[in-house]
Motif scaffolding. Structure first.
Motif, PDB file in Angstrom:
ATOM      1  N   PRO A   1       0.830  -1.215   0.000  1.00 51.85           N
ATOM      2  CA  PRO A   1       0.000   0.000   0.000  1.00 51.85           C
ATOM      3  C   PRO A   1       0.865   1.266   0.000  1.00 51.85           C
ATOM      4  CG  PRO A   1      -0.556  -1.424   1.856  1.00 51.85           C
ATOM      5  CD  PRO A   1       0.623  -2.017   1.184  1.00 51.85           C
ATOM      6  N   VAL A   2       0.343   2.320  -0.630  1.00 50.19           N
ATOM      7  CA  VAL A   2       1.047   3.595  -0.743  1.00 50.19           C
ATOM      8  C   VAL A   2       0.143   4.688  -0.194  1.00 50.19           C
ATOM      9  CG1 VAL A   2       2.045   5.230  -2.377  1.00 50.19           C
ATOM     10  CG2 VAL A   2       2.273   2.794  -2.787  1.00 50.19           C
ATOM     11  N   ASP A   3       0.728   5.656   0.481  1.00 52.88           N
ATOM     12  CA  ASP A   3      -0.026   6.795   0.997  1.00 52.88           C
ATOM     13  C   ASP A   3      -0.424   7.694  -0.167  1.00 52.88           C
ATOM     14  OD1 ASP A   3      -1.103   8.914   2.366  1.00 52.88           O
ATOM     15  OD2 ASP A   3       0.706   9.355   3.544  1.00 52.88           O
ATOM     16  N   MET A   4      -1.713   7.742  -0.469  1.00 54.25           N
ATOM     17  CA  MET A   4      -2.194   8.495  -1.621  1.00 54.25           C
ATOM     18  C   MET A   4      -2.100  10.010  -1.435  1.00 54.25           C
ATOM     19  SD  MET A   4      -2.854   6.499  -3.962  1.00 54.25           S
ATOM     20  CE  MET A   4      -2.944   4.746  -4.145  1.00 54.25           C
ATOM     21  N   ARG A   5      -1.811  10.454  -0.228  1.00 50.85           N
ATOM     22  CA  ARG A   5      -1.638  11.891  -0.002  1.00 50.85           C
ATOM     23  C   ARG A   5      -0.363  12.410  -0.652  1.00 50.85           C
ATOM     24  NH1 ARG A   5      -2.296  11.832   6.372  1.00 50.85           N
ATOM     25  NH2 ARG A   5      -1.030  10.002   5.958  1.00 50.85           N
ATOM     26  N   LEU A   6       0.468  11.503  -1.154  1.00 48.18           N
ATOM     27  CA  LEU A   6       1.693  11.919  -1.838  1.00 48.18           C
ATOM     28  C   LEU A   6       1.389  12.707  -3.105  1.00 48.18           C
ATOM     29  CD1 LEU A   6       3.793   8.636  -1.613  1.00 48.18           C
ATOM     30  CD2 LEU A   6       4.157  10.738  -0.327  1.00 48.18           C
TER      31      LEU A   6
ATOM     32  N   LYS B   1       8.332   8.036  -6.033  1.00 46.60           N
ATOM     33  CA  LYS B   1       8.409   6.626  -5.608  1.00 46.60           C
ATOM     34  C   LYS B   1       8.869   5.749  -6.768  1.00 46.60           C
ATOM     35  CE  LYS B   1       6.296   5.973  -1.460  1.00 46.60           C
ATOM     36  NZ  LYS B   1       7.078   5.479  -0.372  1.00 46.60           N
TER      37      LYS B   1
ATOM     38  N   ARG C   1      -2.033   1.299  -4.920  1.00 40.66           N
ATOM     39  CA  ARG C   1      -3.233   1.083  -4.118  1.00 40.66           C
ATOM     40  C   ARG C   1      -2.994   1.604  -2.709  1.00 40.66           C
ATOM     41  NH1 ARG C   1      -3.703  -3.230  -0.672  1.00 40.66           N
ATOM     42  NH2 ARG C   1      -1.814  -4.421  -0.388  1.00 40.66           N
ATOM     43  N   ASN C   2      -4.082   1.991  -2.072  1.00 37.89           N
ATOM     44  CA  ASN C   2      -3.947   2.445  -0.694  1.00 37.89           C
ATOM     45  C   ASN C   2      -4.182   1.271   0.252  1.00 37.89           C
ATOM     46  OD1 ASN C   2      -6.715   2.097  -0.584  1.00 37.89           O
ATOM     47  ND2 ASN C   2      -7.212   4.250  -0.392  1.00 37.89           N
ATOM     48  N   ARG C   3      -4.222   1.550   1.519  1.00 41.25           N
ATOM     49  CA  ARG C   3      -4.354   0.514   2.536  1.00 41.25           C
ATOM     50  C   ARG C   3      -5.657  -0.284   2.383  1.00 41.25           C
ATOM     51  NH1 ARG C   3      -4.095   3.142   8.109  1.00 41.25           N
ATOM     52  NH2 ARG C   3      -6.160   3.646   7.391  1.00 41.25           N
ATOM     53  N   ARG C   4      -6.725   0.375   1.934  1.00 42.22           N
ATOM     54  CA  ARG C   4      -8.017  -0.290   1.772  1.00 42.22           C
ATOM     55  C   ARG C   4      -8.148  -0.992   0.432  1.00 42.22           C
ATOM     56  NH1 ARG C   4     -11.799   4.556   3.326  1.00 42.22           N
ATOM     57  NH2 ARG C   4     -12.678   3.843   1.375  1.00 42.22           N
TER      58      ARG C   4
END
Length: 53
Positions: free
Chosen positions: A15-20, A28, A46-49
């Motif tokens: 998962p990647v922090d989409m706030r980036l 990245k 994809r994010n954590r969810r």
């Protein structure tokens, strides 16, 4: 979005922090894959969810 023949689709397993934002995600790609983020390949994150971008 159209991909030319020979283009690759890269899928991030972690998962990647989409706030980036786009700039952070491009960083990245350059940092982790040592690839040009504007090379014509598709990079899917994809994010954590599990929501993809």
């Amino acid at each position: 979005m159209w991909l030319s023949p020979g283009s690759r689709i890269w899928l991030a397993a972690a998962p990647v922090d989409m706030r980036l934002g786009f700039d952070g995600l491009a960083a990245k790609v350059q940092g982790v894959l040592a690839a040009d983020s504007f090379c014509g390949h598709a990079f899917v994150f994809r994010n954590r969810r599990g929501v993809t971008v």
